[in-house]
Design an enzyme around this catalytic site. Structure first.
Site, PDB file in Angstrom:
ATOM      1  N   GLU A  55      32.927  22.570  48.755  1.00 63.91           N
ATOM      2  CA  GLU A  55      32.895  22.380  47.243  1.00 63.91           C
ATOM      3  C   GLU A  55      31.669  22.653  46.589  1.00 63.91           C
ATOM      4  OE1 GLU A  55      35.574  22.450  45.248  1.00 63.91           O
ATOM      5  OE2 GLU A  55      36.653  22.846  46.875  1.00 63.91           O
ATOM      6  N   CYS A 210      45.042  34.882  37.541  1.00 59.64           N
ATOM      7  CA  CYS A 210      44.205  34.758  36.245  1.00 59.64           C
ATOM      8  C   CYS A 210      42.931  34.966  36.247  1.00 59.64           C
ATOM      9  CB  CYS A 210      44.842  33.297  35.762  1.00 59.64           C
ATOM     10  SG  CYS A 210      44.674  33.241  34.195  1.00 59.64           S
ATOM     11  N   CYS A 217      48.727  39.549  34.895  1.00 58.91           N
ATOM     12  CA  CYS A 217      49.887  38.689  34.331  1.00 58.91           C
ATOM     13  C   CYS A 217      51.337  39.161  35.182  1.00 58.91           C
ATOM     14  CB  CYS A 217      50.086  38.565  32.733  1.00 58.91           C
ATOM     15  SG  CYS A 217      48.379  38.044  32.102  1.00 58.91           S
TER      16      CYS A 217
HETATM   17  S1  SF4 Z   1      50.502  34.970  32.788  1.00 53.71           S
HETATM   18 FE1  SF4 Z   1      48.637  35.883  32.719  1.00 53.71          FE
HETATM   19  S2  SF4 Z   1      47.260  34.623  31.501  1.00 53.71           S
HETATM   20 FE2  SF4 Z   1      48.988  33.300  31.919  1.00 53.71          FE
HETATM   21  S3  SF4 Z   1      48.389  32.165  33.636  1.00 53.71           S
HETATM   22 FE3  SF4 Z   1      49.334  33.970  34.381  1.00 53.71          FE
HETATM   23  S4  SF4 Z   1      47.689  35.468  34.839  1.00 53.71           S
HETATM   24 FE4  SF4 Z   1      46.921  33.796  33.538  1.00 53.71          FE
END
Ligand code: SF4
Length: 367
Positions: A55, A210, A217
């Site tokens: 970490e 993300c 997404c």
């Molecule tokens: S939908 Fe897209 S922006 Fe929302 S948490 Fe998942 S990867 Fe991230």
């Protein structure tokens, strides 16, 4: 230490409603993690020493950069006791190239504290772990959750980005108000069971899906719950942090050469860039650089040759260092080493933990 690791304000208000049921988030993350989670060397253990070491190394550093260092550290310091017993200089030398050297100094001080104040056993709770030098709230949470399965939230860079988007936080993410909200959300989303896996899952979501640019997404298990996705704000969040203006300092660095060896010196272990190596340097503010070099070298002896090799700059947290690098060939002589100074073969320079600005000078001498 980052704001995420602030040791203040541990009390949080849990009264605000969330736009989804926290259990939905954790169960989706756990299912996704079982299929897509990363297999990393420090994940094959529950040993708090190894988890803490990883970490600390991972703060502001990528997994790819850390892996080799983690293995080398464990070969040399297999237990917290061996790390605590080592001289600080050896720890810094082994850390060479990983950057942010305050981490190496804190690592050593924390190991000594574990041995001296905790009888060689890592504490289990966030509050106790935060007593260790270099361990803020997020790092303490990670060690507590990953080593001891304690319900402890984390807010590292990956988790911060996920939460900013999941809740569509339209504030500067490092502001006091945003910080407070992010910790509240991190706390609320942390489940009462499977904390170890949940913690790794949310870290991995930030690292793999993300991501800061081009988040995936359509592959995200949280897509249907994500507020940024619903509001078409994914590309804008987290809001960019305005960069602070920092002062510049000018320095002349000298490659003093005698018979294939050059003079280097270790900085004192306490203070700025403590324990790192550097070339002898002269801070300047507008004076004629050649005159300053000659003045510095006047006390040494006759100079055979003097030439400007080039320039480099490096930004530290509070200032930018602009360095002009001069090669000074000295008349051959048997030289005696003094204090922190050392005559090193030029070929060995790449092995030396030079601080960032002076490391950038190495290509100028073909090292
Ligand atoms: S939908 Fe897209 S922006 Fe929302 S948490 Fe998942 S990867 Fe991230």
């Amino acid at each position: 230490m980052s704001a995420a690791d602030s040791k203040n304000d541990l009390k949080i208000d849990l009264s605000d409603a969330l736009p989804f049921v926290p259990g939905d988030i954790s169960s989706r993350l756990l299912d996704w993690y079982a299929l897509a989670g990363r297999d990393l060397p420090w994940r094959r253990t529950r040993d708090p020493y190894r988890i803490w070491l990883s970490e600390i190394m991972l703060q502001q550093t990528t997994v790819a950069a850390v892996t080799g260092y983690y293995q080398r550290f464990l070969e040399r310091f297999p237990e917290v006791t061996t790390l605590a017993a080592a001289p600080l200089e050896e720890v810094i030398d082994l850390w060479a190239g990983l950057g942010y050297y305050a981490r190496a100094r804190n690592l050593h001080a924390a190991a000594r504290m574990v041995v001296e104040d905790f009888a060689g056993k890592f504490p289990r709770t966030t509050q106790e772990l935060m007593l260790l030098p270099g361990v803020g709230r997020s790092t303490a949470g990670a060690v507590s959750a990953l080593a001891f399965d304690q319900r402890a939230p984390i807010l590292d860079a990956n988790v911060r980005r996920v939460l900013c988007r999941l809740f569509a936080l339209q504030e500067q993410p490092r502001s006091g108000s945003a910080e407070k909200k992010l910790w509240i959300w991190a706390e609320k989303l942390t489940p009462h069971e499977s904390v170890h896996d949940y913690t790794q899952a949310i870290m991995d979501l930030g690292a793999l899906v993300c991501t800061s640019s081009n988040p995936r997404c359509e592959q995200c298990p949280l897509e249907s719950l994500c507020q940024a996705r619903r509001q078409n704000l994914v590309g804008l969040l987290p809001l960019k942090v305005a960069r602070k203006k920092i002062p510049s300092r000018q320095q002349l660095a000298l490659l003093l050469v005698d018979q294939g060896r050059c003079l280097v010196q270790r900085r004192p272990t306490s203070g700025l860039l403590g324990g790192l190596w550097e070339f002898p340097g002269i801070d300047v503010a507008g004076e004629d650089p050649l005159e300053a070099v000659h003045q510095y070298c006047a006390g040494l002896e006759k100079i055979d040759k003097l030439s400007l090799l080039g320039q480099a700059q490096h930004t530290y947290s509070h200032f930018r260092l602009e360095v002009s690098f001069y090669r000074v060939d000295l008349e051959p002589r048997n030289r005696v080493e003094q204090g922190a100074q050392h005559w090193l073969p030029l070929a060995d320079l790449t092995q030396l933990p030079l601080h960032g600005a002076h490391k950038k000078l190495l290509p100028l001498i073909g090292a």
